[in-house]
Design a protein around this motif. Structure first.
Motif: not given
Lengths: 474, 305
Positions: B97-100, B119-121, B243-245, B285-286
């Motif tokens: 429902y949300v992108d990020v 994780l995105l950043a 984060v993202v899906n 980041i990982d």
């Protein structure tokens, strides 16, 4: 317009003047209480309405601000259920709140209190810019006036809160207060009218007393006095009235006293006159008549011893002396008939009438009733004799009448005498106005001294009737 | 009579008149119409969720400049989405429902375990990608450590928060107890701002909060510094990430990452966004950065989110 006004004024004065003082005072009290009551009611109603409108407006703003503050987080975290609950709680906790709703910054309705559906005109009816603290206006709705306030939520970023407060409760309160005031006015009116009625009674009681006393004085009763109820203007009037009554009573006493004195004086004069006539009559009878009789006897004796020529002369002198004796006799009779003193009024009148019949060409009818058993007091007999004597003298001198009638009767304690003739008549008012006719004046004076009355009925060509009524003890 | 009526009417009008504007149109409150369904606009906005680390209003104030920045960068409107709990935000991410989403550390760990949250950043604060959980008490409290807070009132932030719930629970466990037994009473404030305020207003005798939020709150409201003090600081924890899906379109994922990593204080927009967030920038980041937190959560044991 002016004439209409003045005619209205006249109508008013006619009406106001026509009602009693009681009605006037009651009217004033009623009008004052009603004016005051209605004036105060209108004023209170206006002030109350203004105050409650102001309060409603402030309440509208405060509820909207509160709602906006409390709904911010719920909108931001998208908790629409809690938002809806918040609106419903706000409505149920504030009786004046008719509706509340929240719109987001895209002008979409997030939550509202209307249940199923939403009034289409409401959304656009009010708006607020993000820089405004709030924006309030009154909406005309099918349920009456509603104060609608719009408040930006979170500086407009989260939308707008709208709350509508109905005036219905306020109007009801104002109407209730108005009703109470009108009831109070009515109650005060009743108390006021009662008090005014009592006051009016207090005020008019002495006035009615005065009216009664004035009427009594008008009827000759000077003993009436008015009670002084109070120490006010009417009290002063009562006192002045009482003083006036006393003065009038004194004046009346003085007048009566004066009248009595005059009556005594007049009756003294009349008495003295009668005494003098009696003395002269007696003198004429005893002295002059005797002298004349002696003269006659002397002349007869003289005639017997004389020659016929001388005898002729003496007889002529005897005739003159006899006629003079006759005249003296008549004069004495007219001055004071001794028969009046000796035999009473009926005999004296009869004698006088007989005398008149023999001397004047006048037919006189005489009737005397009710006086054969008793004699009237001497002064009354004298007065009646003189009245009838004067009346017949008047008939003989002025009336040029063929017939006259004299009626005397004593009945029920009143002696009445009626003298009528069929002469030329006259106008009694004209005669009395012109100058008091001494004969008539004397008749009246004698009758009134004995407490009697004289009535003259006459008109030119109609003959004359003279009625005399004198009270007596018989 | 007519004149009298005229005077009366005038009087009543004068009495009724007041300065409030009135609409000419009559509103029919009893005639209800169904609400129109909101028409979809042609442009689908980028939906960005932010977990309730701070209060909803504070979130808007902190994140709106970044949203504006992203909107400009991606040439599409950006919608900021908030929910009361971390779990609800995780749910939004999982269902797409949300992108990020900006989530909390433990929420990421949970999401990673549950559906492979990606994780995105991560924000960079003072040159590091770490933060701490700080144990705070009212300024005049005699407490020196968690042991002194026995039988007191303790404020948790979110049930899933690492700094606000996991770390203090760990401290209590180390003292051989559970929060239910150890504290007289506990409650959730659902964000760190309110936890700090609860302590400042002595509603709670202690709370554990995100050090980044605490520093930021002190900077904005110096009174809080006088009303509260830190009695314990946790070891460094992996910073709450972006984060993202896992199923998000790779192109959008790359655009988003580039936008975040490329944000710089050199441009006015970037500077405003970073200043509002209180971070220096964003870095890649990982998952390894969160190993220590995972270990801590394991230590905290059966704390259900």
């Amino acid at each position: 317009m002016k004439s209409v006004l003045s005619s209205k004024l006249d109508q008013f004065w006619a009406f106001a003047g026509g009602v009693s003082i009681r009605a006037k005072i009651l009217g004033i009290v009623l009008a004052l209480v009603a004016l005051l009551g209605i004036g105060i009611t209108l004023q209170v109603r206006a002030v109350l309405s203004r105050t409650m409108d102001t309060q409603l407006r402030e309440q509208s703003v405060s509820i909207s601000r509160d709602l906006a503050a409390r709904s911010t987080d719920l909108i931001l975290i998208n908790d629409l259920y809690a938002l809806q609950q918040l609106l419903l709680d706000t409505q149920s906790n504030n009786a004046n709140v008719r509706y509340a709703f929240i719109i987001d910054n895209q002008n979409h309705i997030l939550a509202h209190t209307f249940g199923q559906g939403f009034p289409p005109e409401l959304l656009s009816a009010n708006s607020v810019s993000v820089t405004e603290h709030h924006h309030t206006l009154t909406l005309d709705t099918d349920e009456g006036v509603v104060w609608d306030t719009a408040v930006p939520i979170f500086g407009g970023q989260a939308g707008t809160a709208r709350v509508g407060l109905s005036e219905a409760n306020v109007r009801r309160s104002v109407d209730a207060v108005t009703g109470q005031l009108l009831l109070t006015t009515l109650a005060v009116s009743v108390v006021g009218i009662s008090a005014a009625a009592f006051l009016t009674w207090l005020l008019t009681r002495p006035i009615l007393n005065l009216v009664q006393a004035a009427n009594a004085i008008g009827n000759g009763d000077f003993t009436q006095r008015v009670k002084r109820w109070a120490d006010d203007e009417v009290g002063a009037l009562s006192e002045a009235f009482n003083n006036m009554s006393s003065a009038l009573a004194r004046a009346q006493e003085e007048r009566v006293e004066r009248d009595q004195l005059r009556a005594q004086y007049v009756s003294g004069v009349i008495g003295a006159q009668e005494e003098e006539r009696k003395r002269i009559a007696r003198e004429l009878h005893d002295s002059t008549s005797q002298s004349l009789t002696s003269l006659l006897l002397g002349l007869r004796t003289l005639a017997d011893g004389c020659d016929p020529a001388m005898q002729q002369r003496v007889n002529e002198l005897r005739t003159v002396a006899a006629r003079t004796l006759d005249d003296v006799h008549n004069l004495a009779l007219q001055l004071r008939p001794s028969v009046l003193d000796d035999l009473g009024l009926p005999a004296a009148i009869q004698r006088y009438v007989d005398d008149c019949r023999s001397r004047y060409p006048l037919r006189i009818d005489l009737a005397v009733r009710g006086l054969d058993q008793q004699r009237l007091p001497a002064n009354m007999e004298t007065a009646l004799y003189r009245i009838i004597q004067e009346s017949i003298t008047n008939v003989v001198r002025h009336a040029n009448a063929q017939t006259a009638s004299v009626l005397i009767e004593c009945h029920n304690g009143v002696v009445r005498a009626v003298i009528e003739d069929d002469g030329c008549g006259f106008d009694p008012s004209a005669v009395e106005l012109r100058q008091p006719h001494l004969g008539l004046y004397g008749i009246r004076e004698r009758a009134e001294l004995l407490g009697g009355k004289v009535v003259i009925e006459s008109a030119p060509g109609q003959g004359t009737s003279l009625f005399i009524a004198i009270p007596c003890r018989c | 009579m007519r004149a009298f009526r005229l005077i009366l009417t005038t009087l009543l009008l004068a009495l009724a008149g007041c300065g409030t504007p009135t609409t000419a149109q009559v509103v029919h409150l009893s005639q209800l119409h169904p609400l129109p369904t909101n028409a979809l606009s042609g442009v689908i906005p980028l939906r960005v969720a932010v977990a309730a680390v701070i209060s909803p209003k504070g979130t808007v104030e902190s994140y709106q400049p970044l949203m504006d920045y992203l909107s400009a960068k991606l040439s599409r409107p950006v919608e900021l989405v908030q929910r009361r709990t971390y779990a609800e935000v995780n749910d939004l991410v999982e269902k797409g429902y949300v992108d990020v989403a900006f989530v909390c550390t433990s929420a990421y760990i949970d999401g990673y375990a549950r559906f492979g949250m990606e994780l995105l950043a991560a924000p960079l604060v003072k040159g590091e990608t770490v933060y701490y959980s700080v144990l705070i008490v009212p300024a005049d409290s005699p407490a020196q450590s968690m042991a002194d807070l026995r039988d007191k009132v303790f404020a948790f932030t979110d049930p899933m928060s690492t700094s606000g719930r996991m770390y203090p629970t760990l401290l209590v466990r180390e003292l051989g107890s559970t929060p239910d037994q150890f504290f007289a009473r506990t409650f959730f404030t659902y964000n760190h701002d309110d936890a700090i305020r609860a302590v400042a207003q002595k509603l709670a005798d202690g709370a554990a909060v995100d050090s980044l939020v605490y520093d930021y709150a002190l900077a904005r409201d110096p009174d809080l510094a006088r009303q509260t003090r830190i009695i314990q600081r946790s070891p460094s924890l992996g910073i709450p990430p972006v984060v993202v899906n896992p199923g998000l379109r790779p192109q959008l994922k790359a655009e988003l990452r580039n936008a975040l990593l490329g944000i710089s204080s050199a441009t006015p927009d970037g500077q405003r966004a970073l200043l509002a967030l209180g971070v220096d920038g964003f870095v890649a980041i990982d998952d390894g950065a969160y190993a220590s937190v995972r270990a801590l959560l394991t230590q905290a044991g059966a704390v259900s989110p």
